[in-house]
Design an enzyme around this catalytic site. Structure first.
Site, PDB file in Angstrom:
ATOM      1  CD  GLU A 158      -2.596  -1.169   2.650  1.00 11.97           C
ATOM      2  OE1 GLU A 158      -3.525  -0.358   2.816  1.00 11.97           O
ATOM      3  OE2 GLU A 158      -2.237  -1.992   3.520  1.00 11.97           O
ATOM      4  CE  LYS A 194       3.346   0.798   5.286  1.00  8.04           C
ATOM      5  NZ  LYS A 194       2.752   0.503   3.962  1.00  8.04           N
ATOM      6  NE  ARG A 216       4.501  -7.776  11.091  1.00 11.17           N
ATOM      7  CZ  ARG A 216       3.775  -6.669  11.039  1.00 11.17           C
ATOM      8  NH1 ARG A 216       2.496  -6.688  11.355  1.00 11.17           N
ATOM      9  NH2 ARG A 216       4.314  -5.544  10.654  1.00 11.17           N
TER      10      ARG A 216
END
Length: 560
Positions: free
Chosen positions: A34, A269, A259
């Site tokens: 994104e 983020k 992750r």
């Protein structure tokens, strides 16, 4: 780097799929960021996995921007992501895509769900939707708008598209199961109203699909075979499958992996944006940041990051990786590739009293003992030098073997010197200058009578060296898991994460060093040229330290 092919559960799945001819024996992956921030080291793991798998199985990998939220996305982020992926060594060729290019198709899929009575327009507010959703132990409640007719839903959805309703007043929701044990399946929102200009589609749209809805259909449109994503999307997989099955389109396989979690940093983020916007760091590419651009500016190489990602492997369960492993990977790489030079970061003047005043010698130095092909260089030597202030002690403790009054040490590539006098500031008592004598017979750093010295010091010639600024970086946080104890990660920010040294001196061979050039400053660590450098004043960032035995000894002595 290890040349053996990685072995992990994702590759095993793909091998089995190829054996049975699934997806016509194709492998087609994608990296779908994104564009709402800069990529970080966690994204590097995903990039290496997706592009690496495609390359290994002679398949393809797309770069796709899932740009479905115009209020958080910027062209700056798009361009930075492209730069980072290329810098890491991967090429998407002509397969650069945007979810926004599929907006018309996605709208059509939503209409199809409405026609199948699998979606409805809801007028509950976001808070009410949250309240109606229930909890992990309590089922949700159905929206009072859930049973509208197909015709009414189609009409309302079209009005949403035309901009006839304000932001937040209506959503389009999937009609699944409000009693599902998986909260993601409790009538999730798939479209929301946002009167915001999109960086690619402008003001053509005022409704935008949610990530879960856009992502699965984008995978389908692009013919992706294996949709590899991180573990937090595991509970979203039933929704991924439901959307594709209900519309009846091509169906990729979603596979989740753990992750990357790295100690002494944050990879959220949202938290990284806070650090940037609140001024805790100097932008996304601050060398203390775990962003790929920050690591690049700090001096990390793409090879070291790829090697790191390969070493940590691909697992099904989350774990915490030690920052020391990342630092090991860059040391391992730079040890082989970085030129050795001498730089004095905290200087103290040394006058060699028995050396001719106007004499200058050029001594031979090795550029990299690990790689003879890097050759040698000439280093100027003169009567007045700089050495590290920490390399001298007027009253040396036990096991300190460097320079002290009456003690002899070796100067790297040069001569043996002995400290004969200490000059101090009359006001402060601070040592300002050392007077030493040298032994001309020890040129090159060897003694003809084979006498031993216990320390070798680096140095630079005062009249030939270049003044430089050096930035010493440490962990951005003081705790391995920032915020774990205080619930506010910012309370664990390290106030000493950056030390600026403005009176440093480096060898004259660095006069023409370019931004990004990497060096080992002998005994001090690995450094690279920062983008703030100028011809008049070069700036160097410390990438990583060397292992310092004395630092451990000194620390132990202080504790004792």
């Amino acid at each position: 780097m290890n040349t053996e092919k990685p072995v992990d559960f994702i590759r095993e799945i793909i091998r089995e799929d190829l054996k049975i001819g699934k997806y016509n024996s194709r492998v087609h992956t994608r990296f779908p960021p994104e564009p709402n921030g800069y990529l970080h080291i966690g994204h590097a793991k995903s990039i290496c996995l997706n592009f690496g798998v495609a390359e290994e199985f002679k398949g393809l990998c797309n770069l796709r921007f899932d740009d479905t939220n115009p209020t958080k996305e910027e062209v700056e982020y798009v361009e930075s992501i492209k730069e980072d992926v290329k810098w890491l060594g991967f090429d998407w060729q002509d397969r650069g895509y945007y979810a926004s290019a599929y907006f018309e198709k996605l709208y059509g899929f939503a209409v199809e769900l409405i026609k199948k009575e699998k979606a409805y327009v809801c007028e509950l507010s976001s808070d009410e939707i949250r309240e109606y959703r229930g909890t992990l132990i309590e089922p949700g409640k159905e929206s009072p708008y859930r049973n509208r007719s197909v015709e009414e839903n189609l009409e309302l959805f079209e009005k949403m598209r035309k901009g006839e309703f304000p932001d937040g007043s209506r959503t389009l929701r999937a009609k699944i199961d409000m009693k599902s044990g998986n909260i993601n399946m409790r009538d999730p929102v798939i479209y929301r109203i946002m009167h915001a200009e999109h960086h690619r589609t402008g003001n053509n749209w005022c409704i935008y699909p949610m990530y879960d809805f856009a992502h699965c259909f984008s995978d389908s449109i692009e013919g992706i075979t294996h949709s590899i994503c991180t573990l937090e999307f595991e509970d979203h997989r039933p929704l991924y499958d439901w959307f594709l099955d209900e519309v009846g389109v091509y169906h990729p396989q979603q596979i989740e992996f753990a992750r990357l979690n790295l100690n002494y940093t944050v990879l959220s983020k949202r938290k990284l944006i806070q650090l940037v916007r609140e001024g805790h760091v100097n932008g996304w590419d601050d060398p203390r940041m775990p962003t790929i651009s920050g690591l690049r500016r700090r001096g990390y190489t793409p090879e070291s990051i790829r090697n790191f990602c390969e070493r940590i492997g691909v697992a099904k369960r989350d774990s915490l990786v030690d920052m020391a492993l990342l630092e090991y990977c860059i040391r391992e790489d730079l040890n082989k590739s970085a030129q050795r030079v001498m730089a004095v970061l905290k200087p103290i003047k040394v006058v060699i009293t028995n050396y001719p005043e106007n004499q200058v010698e050029e001594l031979e130095a090795i550029n990299n003992p690990e790689d003879e092909s890097m050759g040698k260089r000439k280093v100027p030597f003169s009567r007045i030098l700089y050495i590290e202030r920490d390399d001298f002690r007027e009253n040396p403790p036990k096991e300190f073997f460097r320079l002290a009054p009456g003690r002899e040490v070796r100067l790297r590539y040069a001569y043996y010197i002995t400290c004969v006098d200490v000059i101090k500031d009359k006001t402060t008592g601070e040592v300002t200058e050392l007077h030493c004598t040298y032994d001309p017979a020890t040129r090159g750093g060897d003694s003809p009578d084979k006498r031993k010295v216990k320390a070798t010091l680096h140095w630079v010639s005062a009249s030939h060296s270049i003044g430089a600024e050096v930035r010493l970086y440490d962990h951005l946080f003081t705790k391995p898991s920032p915020g774990e104890e205080s619930n506010d990660f910012k309370t664990d920010i390290n106030p000493k994460s950056l030390e600026l040294l403005k009176q440093c001196y480096v060898e004259p061979c660095l006069a023409n060093a370019k931004t990004g050039d990497r060096f080992q400053f002998e005994r001090m660590g690995y450094f690279c040229v920062d983008c703030d450098s100028t011809k008049e004043k070069p700036v160097f960032n410390r990438t990583v330290t060397l292992r310092d035995t004395w630092a451990k000894i000194e620390k132990a002595q202080k504790k004792g």
